[in-house]
Design a protein around this motif. Structure first.
Motif, PDB file in Angstrom:
ATOM      1  N   ASN A  66       0.813  -1.213   0.000  1.00 24.14           N
ATOM      2  CA  ASN A  66       0.000   0.000   0.000  1.00 24.14           C
ATOM      3  C   ASN A  66       0.847   1.263   0.000  1.00 24.14           C
ATOM      4  OD1 ASN A  66      -2.521  -1.260   0.012  1.00 24.14           O
ATOM      5  ND2 ASN A  66      -2.507  -1.488   2.229  1.00 24.14           N
ATOM      6  N   ASP A  67       0.462   2.225  -0.839  1.00 25.56           N
ATOM      7  CA  ASP A  67       1.020   3.578  -0.856  1.00 25.56           C
ATOM      8  C   ASP A  67      -0.146   4.540  -0.664  1.00 25.56           C
ATOM      9  OD1 ASP A  67       3.580   2.565  -1.487  1.00 25.56           O
ATOM     10  OD2 ASP A  67       3.137   2.607  -3.627  1.00 25.56           O
ATOM     11  N   SER A  68      -0.117   5.335   0.388  1.00 28.23           N
ATOM     12  CA  SER A  68      -1.294   6.141   0.724  1.00 28.23           C
ATOM     13  C   SER A  68      -0.883   7.460   1.368  1.00 28.23           C
ATOM     14  CB  SER A  68      -2.202   5.362   1.681  1.00 28.23           C
ATOM     15  OG  SER A  68      -1.530   5.104   2.902  1.00 28.23           O
ATOM     16  N   SER A  69      -1.876   8.278   1.708  1.00 23.09           N
ATOM     17  CA  SER A  69      -1.717   9.537   2.467  1.00 23.09           C
ATOM     18  C   SER A  69      -0.711  10.490   1.824  1.00 23.09           C
ATOM     19  CB  SER A  69      -1.283   9.231   3.912  1.00 23.09           C
ATOM     20  OG  SER A  69      -2.162   8.330   4.529  1.00 23.09           O
ATOM     21  N   PRO A  70      -0.933  10.901   0.571  1.00 14.41           N
ATOM     22  CA  PRO A  70       0.029  11.775  -0.095  1.00 14.41           C
ATOM     23  C   PRO A  70       0.055  13.182   0.492  1.00 14.41           C
ATOM     24  CG  PRO A  70      -1.946  11.554  -1.432  1.00 14.41           C
ATOM     25  CD  PRO A  70      -2.099  10.592  -0.284  1.00 14.41           C
ATOM     26  N   GLU A  71       1.232  13.794   0.449  1.00 15.65           N
ATOM     27  CA  GLU A  71       1.398  15.188   0.869  1.00 15.65           C
ATOM     28  C   GLU A  71       2.530  15.800   0.049  1.00 15.65           C
ATOM     29  OE1 GLU A  71       2.173  17.802   4.944  1.00 15.65           O
ATOM     30  OE2 GLU A  71       1.355  15.779   5.084  1.00 15.65           O
ATOM     31  N   TRP A  72       2.313  16.994  -0.472  1.00 16.54           N
ATOM     32  CA  TRP A  72       3.320  17.670  -1.290  1.00 16.54           C
ATOM     33  C   TRP A  72       4.373  18.347  -0.423  1.00 16.54           C
ATOM     34  CZ3 TRP A  72       3.576  17.784  -6.639  1.00 16.54           C
ATOM     35  CH2 TRP A  72       2.457  17.300  -7.333  1.00 16.54           C
ATOM     36  N   SER A  73       5.607  18.363  -0.911  1.00 21.95           N
ATOM     37  CA  SER A  73       6.628  19.197  -0.278  1.00 21.95           C
ATOM     38  C   SER A  73       6.286  20.655  -0.556  1.00 21.95           C
ATOM     39  CB  SER A  73       8.008  18.861  -0.839  1.00 21.95           C
ATOM     40  OG  SER A  73       8.068  19.117  -2.241  1.00 21.95           O
ATOM     41  N   ALA A  74       6.819  21.565   0.246  1.00 24.99           N
ATOM     42  CA  ALA A  74       6.473  22.983   0.130  1.00 24.99           C
ATOM     43  C   ALA A  74       6.847  23.555  -1.229  1.00 24.99           C
ATOM     44  CB  ALA A  74       7.151  23.776   1.246  1.00 24.99           C
ATOM     45  N   ASP A  75       7.911  23.037  -1.837  1.00 26.68           N
ATOM     46  CA  ASP A  75       8.334  23.550  -3.143  1.00 26.68           C
ATOM     47  C   ASP A  75       7.664  22.837  -4.311  1.00 26.68           C
ATOM     48  OD1 ASP A  75       9.597  21.076  -3.181  1.00 26.68           O
ATOM     49  OD2 ASP A  75      11.625  21.897  -3.007  1.00 26.68           O
ATOM     50  N   GLY A  76       6.845  21.819  -4.027  1.00 27.44           N
ATOM     51  CA  GLY A  76       6.121  21.123  -5.079  1.00 27.44           C
ATOM     52  C   GLY A  76       6.952  20.165  -5.900  1.00 27.44           C
ATOM     53  N   ARG A  77       8.168  19.902  -5.475  1.00 27.94           N
ATOM     54  CA  ARG A  77       9.041  19.026  -6.261  1.00 27.94           C
ATOM     55  C   ARG A  77       8.890  17.548  -5.911  1.00 27.94           C
ATOM     56  NH1 ARG A  77      14.803  22.387  -6.160  1.00 27.94           N
ATOM     57  NH2 ARG A  77      14.037  24.231  -7.306  1.00 27.94           N
ATOM     58  N   GLU A  78       8.368  17.296  -4.698  1.00 27.13           N
ATOM     59  CA  GLU A  78       8.274  15.907  -4.253  1.00 27.13           C
ATOM     60  C   GLU A  78       6.913  15.634  -3.613  1.00 27.13           C
ATOM     61  OE1 GLU A  78      12.652  14.365  -3.085  1.00 27.13           O
ATOM     62  OE2 GLU A  78      11.844  15.936  -1.793  1.00 27.13           O
ATOM     63  N   ILE A  79       6.552  14.355  -3.630  1.00 27.50           N
ATOM     64  CA  ILE A  79       5.331  13.887  -2.989  1.00 27.50           C
ATOM     65  C   ILE A  79       5.728  12.905  -1.896  1.00 27.50           C
ATOM     66  CG2 ILE A  79       3.160  12.674  -3.306  1.00 27.50           C
ATOM     67  CD1 ILE A  79       3.542  13.518  -6.372  1.00 27.50           C
ATOM     68  N   TYR A  80       5.360  13.210  -0.666  1.00 21.93           N
ATOM     69  CA  TYR A  80       5.617  12.320   0.459  1.00 21.93           C
ATOM     70  C   TYR A  80       4.379  11.448   0.670  1.00 21.93           C
ATOM     71  CZ  TYR A  80       9.815  14.970   1.767  1.00 21.93           C
ATOM     72  OH  TYR A  80      11.063  15.543   1.787  1.00 21.93           O
ATOM     73  N   PHE A  81       4.599  10.229   1.134  1.00 20.57           N
ATOM     74  CA  PHE A  81       3.467   9.324   1.329  1.00 20.57           C
ATOM     75  C   PHE A  81       3.845   8.206   2.289  1.00 20.57           C
ATOM     76  CE2 PHE A  81       5.945   7.853  -2.263  1.00 20.57           C
ATOM     77  CZ  PHE A  81       5.955   6.464  -2.165  1.00 20.57           C
ATOM     78  N   LEU A  82       2.816   7.523   2.806  1.00 19.10           N
ATOM     79  CA  LEU A  82       3.035   6.347   3.635  1.00 19.10           C
ATOM     80  C   LEU A  82       3.079   5.109   2.753  1.00 19.10           C
ATOM     81  CD1 LEU A  82       0.761   6.667   6.819  1.00 19.10           C
ATOM     82  CD2 LEU A  82       3.249   6.803   6.697  1.00 19.10           C
ATOM     83  N   SER A  83       3.997   4.191   3.065  1.00 17.24           N
ATOM     84  CA  SER A  83       4.081   2.951   2.304  1.00 17.24           C
ATOM     85  C   SER A  83       4.551   1.817   3.206  1.00 17.24           C
ATOM     86  CB  SER A  83       5.062   3.092   1.131  1.00 17.24           C
ATOM     87  OG  SER A  83       5.154   1.881   0.404  1.00 17.24           O
TER      88      SER A  83
END
Length: 670
Positions: A74-91
Motif C-alpha cells: 500500500n502507498d497512501s496519504s500523499p502530501e506535497w513538499s512545500a516547493d512542489g518538487r516531491e510527494i511524500y506518502f506512507l508505504s
C-alpha cells in the motif's frame, strides 16, 4: 441472443461493489496545477484492498489520470513538499509502514523514515526541515528500540492483566502501548533524531481508533506543533474532553490551549498567512454527537471567538483559503453533504455545491479539488473554481465500469414525522424497474444513531446492491440524524424506541402511499448497530407489515451493552447516565423485555472482534429466536469487527442477506 447483438447493462451486484476503485485523499500541488490522490483497488484472490497513488494534470486540457506507484504494498496519504518538487506518502513496501518520497516529475521512490516501529500518520512542516509522525510506543520506554523489542517479545503465558479501562477498544485489546507524536529533522529528504513531543501526556496522539493527521499540525514557521489529545487517567472511556496542546518541536513549552472547555476540541488549522488558528469545538462534555462549531484565535492579539456558533450545522472538516479570509468546510445538510465557504470575519456560510457528498477536498489559489459521491456514483474527482464557484468535470476512475451496470434511481421525499416535524427520506427503484410492476421492499434503518443515510455511496450498506437484486429500498433520516439542526439530532437521546420508531412507521406508510411500485405485502427491514437495535425493537413493538428482519451487530439488552461496550460516554449520554444511576432509562426501550412478542423471521450477523457492540448481543438475539421457535439464522465472522471489511466476507455477507430476503419475499432475480 441473435448473432451480433450487444448485451445491455447488467444490474449492479455486490461483486461490482467490491471491485469499484475507491478514490480518496485529493491533495493539490502548491502551484495548483496537479492533484495527487489515492486509489484503492480490490484483490479478491488476496482478500484485501491495495492502494496506489495517482496524479492528474489540471492545467492540460484532456489530461488523464496517471498512476504514480505500482508497488504490491500500500502507498497512501500523499502530501506535497512545500516547493512542489516531491510527494511524500506512507508505504509498507519496506516491510513496515514508513514515510517515503517520490519526485513529482517521476522516478524512483526513496525512504524518508527508517524507524523500528510502524508510522501511523505524518505531517510535513511548511519550511521543509521537519516532519511529524505518530508511533505506537510503550510510554515507560526511553527509546524506540525498547518499544520495538518489547512488542516483538512473546510471553511465556497468555494472560493479559489490566488496571484500568479501555481494556479493549473497537477491535483490539490494549497491550500497554499508546500513540505518541514525534518530530524529526529532515536533511536531504531523510528523517532523523525523533523527539516525542507528547510524551509528557498520558494520551493517544492522534486518538484511537480512527484519529489521523488532521488532529495535529505544524505552526507556519515549523517551530511548534498543535495537536488534539484526551488524557487517559481513570475516566477516558466516559470522557470526550479532547484539548488542543501546543509544544515546541524539541518537546519544550507544552501548554493546554483549550483547558477552559470540558468538551471536544480538535482539528487545528492555521491560516495561510500564519495569523489565525481555527479548530472544531463542541460545548457539551460526554456527547459525541454534539454540534462541532468553529472557534478561531487571532494569533497577534490572542483574541478567541466562536465563528459558527450561530450556524445550526456541525462542521466535519475545514481548510483555509489562500487569502486567509475564508474557511471552506463540509457539513451534513438535508440529506446531502455539501461544501461551504465561511467568511472569517462574520461567520456567514455560503453553500457552494449541490446534491451529493463532498468526502474530501483540497484548496488551491484558484480551484478546489474535491472527491464527491452520490447514491449513483462512488467518490470521483471534481474541481470548483473559487471565483464564480463553477463546477468542472474531471476524469472519472469508475466511468467505464459503471457504463456496463444498471443502477437504481433514487428519489428524496419528505413526510410529517414525530411531533409533526418534517422528516427526510429516500426511495430507490430497483435496477430493472418496469412501470406497472410492484417490487419487494428493503426497508433499511441506519446506525449511529446520529448518522445519516443520505445522498452518498457506501461500501457496506449500499442501496444499489438491493436495487440490483430486484428490490426497491426505502431509508429514512429519522429523529437523531444530523443535517437537520442540532435539536433534531439531540432528540433521539433517551428516546431510542420513541420518535425514531414513529418516524419509521410514518415514513414507510408515506412511501407506500407515494410510490405505487412498492409492494406493501413484501417488506423486510434491515439494520446495523443502532439499526440492528431497531430490528430487535421492531420485532417486539412493530412486527407488521414485515416478512423478515436482518439484524447486524444490534443491541439485544441495553443493560448488558452498558457493562460490556468500550466507549462508555456514548451509552451513558444516550441513557442519561450510567446504568446503576438510571436503571429505569436503561429498561425504558430495552428490546430484551419484549422477546415474548417476537414472531418475525430474523437473520442475525455479528463480528467476533466487535467490541463496540460485543458479539454476545448477537448470540443472545439468536438464542432468543431459537428458544421461541422463530425461523432464524446466525452468521458469525470471527475476523471482523463492528463492520464487515474483508472483500470476500463482504460478498458472503451480501449473499446471506439477499438469500434471506428472497426466502421470505419469494423474490427471484429477473
Amino acid at each position: 441472443m441473435s448473432a451480433g447483438a450487444v448485451e445491455g447493462p447488467k444490474p449492479f451486484t455486490v461483486e461490482d461493489l467490491v471491485r469499484m476503485q475507491r478514490v480518496a485523499d485529493p491533495v493539490l500541488s502548491p502551484d495548483g496545477r496537479t492533484v495527487v490522490f489515492s486509489v484503492r483497488e480490490t484483490d479478491m484472490a488476496a482478500n484485501r484492498g491495495r492502494i496506489d497513488l495517482w496524479s492528474l494534470d489540471l492545467a492540460t486540457k484532456g489530461a488523464q489520470p496517471r498512476r504514480l506507484t505500482t508497488h504490491p504494498d500500500n502507498d497512501s496519504s500523499p502530501e506535497w513538499s512545500a516547493d512542489g518538487r516531491e510527494i511524500y506518502f506512507l508505504s509498507t513496501r519496506s516491510g513496515s509502514s514508513q514515510v517515503w518520497r517520490l519526485p513529482a516529475s517521476g522516478g524512483e521512490a526513496n525512504q524518508v523514515t527508517d524507524l523500528p516501529l510502524d508510522v501511523g500518520s505524518f505531517r510535513l512542516a511548511n519550511n521543509a526541515d521537519r516532519i511529524a509522525v505518530s508511533l505506537d510506543v510503550f510510554p515507560d520506554c526511553d527509546d524506540l528500540a525498547c518499544s520495538a523489542k518489547r512488542a516483538s517479545q512473546k510471553p511465556q503465558d497468555s494472560a493479559q492483566a489490566f488496571d484500568r479501562i479501555f481494556a479493549r477498544h473497537w477491535d483490539a485489546w490494549s497491550d500497554g502501548r499508546i500513540s505518541q507524536l514525534f518530530a524529526l529533522k529532515l536533511s536531504n529528504g531523510v528523517a532523523t533524531e525523533p523527539v516525542s513531543v507528547s510524551k509528557a501526556l498520558d494520551a493517544d496522539v492522534p486518538s484511537k481508533p480512527f484519529g489521523d493527521a488532521t488532529e495535529y499540525t505544524f505552526s507556519p514557521d515549523g517551530s511548534k506543533l498543535v495537536f488534539s489529545a484526551r488524557l487517559k487517567g481513570k475516566s477516558e472511556p466516559w470522557s470526550t474532553n479532547f484539548d488542543l496542546y501546543e509544544v515546541g518541536v524539541d518537546g519544550s513549552g507544552l501548554r493546554n490551549l483549550t483547558e477552559d472547555n470540558p468538551a471536544w476540541d480538535t482539528q487545528p488549522v492555521f491560516s495561510r498567512d500564519g495569523t489565525q488558528l481555527a479548530w472544531r469545538s463542541m460545548e457539551r462534555a460526554g456527547f459525541e454527537a454534539d454540534r462541532f462549531h468553529v472557534v478561531i484565535t487571532d494569533l497577534k492579539t490572542g483574541q478567541r471567538r466562536p465563528l459558527t456558533k450561530d450556524w445550526d450545522r456541525s462542521v466535519d472538516f475545514m481548510q483555509f483559503a489562500h487569502d486567509s479570509r475564508t474557511l471552506y468546510v463540509v457539513t451534513d445538510h438535508f440529506g446531502q453533504h455539501p461544501l461551504w465557504a465561511v467568511d472569517v470575519k462574520t461567520g456567514k456560510p455560503t453553500m457552494l455545491t449541490g446534491p451529493g457528498r463532498v468526502e474530501g477536498f483540497s484548496v488551491g489559489e484558484k480551484e478546489i479539488v474535491m472527491t464527491t459521491s452520490s447514491l449513483k456514483s462512488p467518490a470521483e474527482l471534481q474541481a470548483l473554481t473559487i471565483k464564480g464557484a463553477d463546477l468542472r468535470a474531471l476524469p472519472r476512475m469508475n466511468e467505464a465500469a459503471l457504463s456496463h451496470l444498471k443502477l437504481g434511481e433514487p428519489e428524496q421525499f419528505t413526510f410529517a414525522g414525530a411531533n409533526g416535524e418534517t422528516v427526510y427520506a429516500y426511495a430507490m427503484r430497483p435496477a430493472n424497474f418496469k412501470a406497472g410492476t410492484k417490487y419487494p421492499v428493503a426497508f433499511i434503518v441506519h446506525g449511529g444513531p446520529q448518522a445519516s443515510f443520505a445522498n452518498q455511496w457506501s461500501y457496506r450498506w449500499n442501496p444499489q446492491t438491493y436495487a440490483g437484486a430486484g428490490y426497491a429500498s426505502v431509508f429514512i433520516d429519522f429523529h437523531g440524524s444530523p443535517g437537520y439542526g442540532q435539536a433534531f439530532t439531540d432528540s433521539i437521546s433517551q428516546d431510542w424506541g420513541g420518535k425514531p420508531l414513529e418516524d419509521l412507521q410514518k415514513g414507510l406508510a408515506a412511501a407506500l402511499q407515494t410510490y405505487p411500485w412498492l409492494d406493501s405485502s413484501r417488506v423486510c427491514a434491515l439494520g446495523a448497530s443502532y439499526g440492528g437495535y431497531m430490528m430487535n425493537w421492531i420485532a417486539g413493538n412493530w412486527p407488521e407489515p414485515f416478512k423478515c428482519l436482518v439484524n447486524h451487530a444490534g443491541i439485544f439488552d441495553n443493560r448488558g451493552m452498558a457493562y460490556s461496550t468500550e466507549e462508555l460516554w456514548f451509552d451513558e449520554w444516550e441513557r442519561g447516565g450510567p446504568p446503576f444511576q438510571v436503571p429505569e432509562n436503561v429498561e425504558k426501550h430495552n428490546p430484551v423485555n419484549h422477546v415474548a412478542q417476537w414472531s418475525k423471521p430474523m437473520l442475525v450477523i455479528h463480528g467476533m472482534r466487535d467490541y463496540r457492540v460485543p458479539y454476545a448481543q448477537g448470540i443472545s438475539t439468536f438464542t432468543a429466536l431459537q428458544r421461541r421457535g422463530i425461523p432464524s439464522r446466525m452468521v458469525i465472522f470471527p475476523d471482523e469487527n463492528h463492520w464487515v471489511l474483508k472483500p470476500n466476507n463482504s460478498v458472503r455477507w451480501h449473499h446471506e442477506v439477499e438469500q434471506w430476503l428472497n426466502q421470505w419475499t419469494a423474490n427471484a432475480k429477473e
